[in-house]
Structures are given as structure tokens and as C-alpha cells.
Design a protein around this motif. Structure first.
Motif, PDB file in Angstrom:
ATOM      1  N   HIS A  86      43.658  36.257  55.127  1.00 57.85           N
ATOM      2  CA  HIS A  86      42.413  36.888  54.700  1.00 57.85           C
ATOM      3  C   HIS A  86      42.298  36.709  53.190  1.00 57.85           C
ATOM      4  N   LEU A  87      41.218  36.130  52.733  1.00 54.06           N
ATOM      5  CA  LEU A  87      40.956  36.022  51.299  1.00 54.06           C
ATOM      6  C   LEU A  87      39.903  37.067  50.943  1.00 54.06           C
ATOM      7  N   ALA A  88      40.333  38.143  50.316  1.00 54.35           N
ATOM      8  CA  ALA A  88      39.436  39.237  49.938  1.00 54.35           C
ATOM      9  C   ALA A  88      38.823  38.934  48.584  1.00 54.35           C
ATOM     10  N   ALA A  89      37.525  38.693  48.556  1.00 56.56           N
ATOM     11  CA  ALA A  89      36.852  38.233  47.345  1.00 56.56           C
ATOM     12  C   ALA A  89      37.078  39.168  46.159  1.00 56.56           C
ATOM     13  N   ARG A  90      37.033  40.459  46.389  1.00 51.83           N
ATOM     14  CA  ARG A  90      37.105  41.426  45.298  1.00 51.83           C
ATOM     15  C   ARG A  90      38.496  41.527  44.677  1.00 51.83           C
ATOM     16  N   LEU A  91      39.481  40.853  45.294  1.00 51.43           N
ATOM     17  CA  LEU A  91      40.833  40.836  44.731  1.00 51.43           C
ATOM     18  C   LEU A  91      41.149  39.533  43.997  1.00 51.43           C
ATOM     19  N   VAL A  92      40.205  38.583  43.990  1.00 51.52           N
ATOM     20  CA  VAL A  92      40.424  37.315  43.287  1.00 51.52           C
ATOM     21  C   VAL A  92      40.014  37.484  41.829  1.00 51.52           C
ATOM     22  N   GLY A 125      37.389  40.309  39.564  1.00 51.42           N
ATOM     23  CA  GLY A 125      36.878  39.141  38.859  1.00 51.42           C
ATOM     24  C   GLY A 125      35.423  38.880  39.196  1.00 51.42           C
ATOM     25  N   PRO A 126      35.020  37.609  39.231  1.00 51.48           N
ATOM     26  CA  PRO A 126      33.602  37.263  39.374  1.00 51.48           C
ATOM     27  C   PRO A 126      33.114  37.160  40.812  1.00 51.48           C
ATOM     28  N   PHE A 127      33.890  37.673  41.779  1.00 52.27           N
ATOM     29  CA  PHE A 127      33.521  37.524  43.190  1.00 52.27           C
ATOM     30  C   PHE A 127      33.349  38.896  43.825  1.00 52.27           C
ATOM     31  N   ARG A 135      30.848  30.348  48.400  1.00 52.53           N
ATOM     32  CA  ARG A 135      30.136  29.342  47.609  1.00 52.53           C
ATOM     33  C   ARG A 135      31.063  28.652  46.620  1.00 52.53           C
ATOM     34  N   ARG A 136      31.934  29.430  46.006  1.00 50.88           N
ATOM     35  CA  ARG A 136      32.858  28.841  45.032  1.00 50.88           C
ATOM     36  C   ARG A 136      33.875  27.935  45.714  1.00 50.88           C
TER      37      ARG A 136
END
Length: 298
Positions: A86-92, A125-127, A135-136
Motif C-alpha cells: 500500500h502506498l499511502a500518498a499522505r506519508l510520501v 509532502g506534496p501528495f 499522477r506523479r
């Protein structure tokens, strides 16, 4: 051609395949994926109880961050499993962090991910959401053949139905499948799946169901993921907890039976089950094998 993370060969025929209800349910159970939590004993439990033809997703918790999720997915991949972190955007944190995560999973031969927004109160970060991360990933040229995104048949605790469904339409071009959150009403799930198809989301839907989970295990799980995370988990899953704490606990068998006609419908976009195991891997695997044995005997 992009995989939908099933264990059957990809075919190129556009003709609908007519299956009996028994055959359709057996196929959905054979191709079930398991969701696991990245705890200390998870790797050993997977190796002992889960066959390698079962696809896995590895969750992320705010308390532990993305590191344990990616580390476990990498180790399981090297054992021969299809393991999607799982790639959690708000943790990148930033592009460098994202590039490092992608490099780790690419090196391990991982070709599947599940992209979510995550529950962190503030993005690191920016996500801020799954769409921005998807998108990134496309912009940097990711290696993933299977990209899952979340579906919410009963809505989202913090986002309006209108916004969550609009987001799914926007995420669909970047994804290959939808995995739903737990929903205990088959009719609700089927109506929702038909609704997103009518709005142009043509992705296959994997239906989230609970595995063979004991109430004691649920208590231990929520105690182990951190106080703040547990509170959010309990709030989001209160319907599930109410059902699990009924006398005798909860069995997913009735839900599965009620979903079966839709799996047998050649026009349905329901593609299989995604089992939330809560790391009850031995019980969940035994339960699934018993179902398949009964279907084969029928």
C-alpha cells in the motif's frame, strides 16, 4: 496488457463467459487476494500458511510509516509471492522519497501496488490524496503492471459521496483495478459497482470481505497499530465491529452467498474477493480451502 492481479491466464476474447453460480464462486475464491498487516510475525505466518498463488497486499499504518510495508512486500516477493505494498500518498515526503520507494520495489521485481490517500491528519509532502500520487507515478514512469485504488460502496467517513465518486472517476485512467472497503450488504456493493460502471469506470472490482477473524484478534490488532490510528480505524469500521461482537461472532458466508449471482453475471464487473485477514492467516486459508472443497464436491 495490464494484469488484473488474478491467477488465471489473461484472455483477449470480448465475448462474455457464462458460468454457473458454483463455477463463478469457485473462481472468485480461487483468485482471492489477502490483505495483511506488516507486524513482526507476519512474514513467518505467510510462509507457513499462505500458498504462493495467493496475491497479497501489505497495509500501511500511520504509526509505522511506509518503511515496514515496503520492506515486508520486498521480502515476500523474494520468497516468490505477488506482494503489493500500500502506498499511502499522505506519508510520501517528496519526490526523492517516492523515487526511493519505487526503486526498492522495482529491484525486488514487484509489479503491483495499491495506492491510497491514507489517514494521516496532515500530508507529509506534496501528495494530499491518491490521485496526486497516481499522477506523479505516471509522470516518473513507474514499473507497475497492476495498480489498485480504493472503492467505497458505503461512502467514506470524511469525504462526501459526490467527491469520493468523482475522485474514483479521475483515478480510473491511472489504475487497473478497484478494491473495495468492507461492506456487509451485498446489494449495496452490487449497486455501487454497477453505478461506477455507468459513470465510465470500466475497471474490474475486487470485493473486500472479512476473513475468518476472531474478536480477540481484532482487539489485539487495534491495540497494536497506535492509539490515534486505532481510533480512526474503529470510527471507520464501527459497523464491522458491531457485527463481530454479536454472540457467536461474524461469518462472511452469508455475504458470499448473496454476492454469488453477481459473480456469475457475465455483464458484472465483480472480478474476485479481496480478503481482509487481519493476519488470521491460518484460519482464513482453512476457511477458503473448505469453501473450495465443498464447491468441488457439489
Amino acid at each position: 496488457m495490464m494484469s488484473t492481479e488474478t491467477n488465471e491466464p489473461v484472455t483477449h476474447s470480448t465475448e462474455p463467459v457464462l458460468l454457473s453460480k458454483r463455477e463463478a464462486l469457485a473462481r472468485a475464491l480461487r483468485n482471492a487476494s489477502y490483505e495483511i498487516l506488516p507486524f513482526k510475525k507476519t512474514e513467518a505466518a505467510v510462509l507457513e500458511h499462505v500458498p504462493q498463488d495467493v496475491a497479497l497486499t501489505v497495509t500501511t499504518t500511520e504509526a509505522k510509516g511506509l518503511g515496514p510495508t515496503v520492506d515486508l512486500a520486498v521480502r515476500l516477493s523474494r520468497h516468490g509471492y505477488t506482494a503489493a505494498p500500500h502506498l499511502a500518498a499522505r506519508l510520501v515526503r517528496d519526490d526523492a522519497h517516492l523515487a526511493d520507494l519505487v526503486a526498492q520495489v522495482r529491484e525486488a521485481g514487484i509489479r503491483s501496488v495499491f495506492v491510497i490517500g491514507g489517514d494521516a491528519g496532515e500530508p507529509a509532502g506534496p501528495f494530499p490524496d491518491a490521485l496526486s500520487l497516481l499522477r506523479r507515478l505516471d509522470e516518473i514512469g513507474h514499473p507497475f503492471e497492476t495498480v489498485g485504488v480504493g472503492g467505497y460502496p458505503e461512502g467514506h467517513g470524511h469525504i462526501s459521496d459526490e467527491l469520493i465518486e468523482k475522485a474514483l472517476v479521475q483515478k480510473a485512467p491511472h489504475a487497473t483495478q478497484v478494491i473495495t472497503q468492507l461492506c456487509f450488504d451485498a446489494d449495496t456493493t452490487v449497486r455501487w459497482a454497477r453505478g461506477i460502471a455507468a459513470r465510465g469506470v470500466a475497471l474490474p472490482v475486487r470485493v473486500g470481505i472479512p476473513g475468518a477473524v476472531s474478536r480477540q484478534k481484532l482487539v489485539r490488532i487495534t491495540a497494536g497499530i497506535g492509539l490515534g490510528q486505532s481510533a480512526r480505524f474503529l470510527k471507520k469500521q464501527q459497523n464491522m465491529f458491531w457485527r463481530f461482537f454479536l454472540p457467536g461472532g461474524y461469518s462472511p458466508n452469508k455475504l458470499i452467498r448473496r454476492l454469488t449471482p453477481s459473480f456469475a453475471d457475465p455483464q458484472s464487473n465483480l472480478a474476485g474477493f479481496h480478503v481482509f485477514t487481519f493476519n488470521e492467516l491460518e484460519k482464513t486459508q482453512t476457511w477458503r480451502k473448505e469453501w473450495l472443497a465443498r464447491l468441488e464436491e457439489a
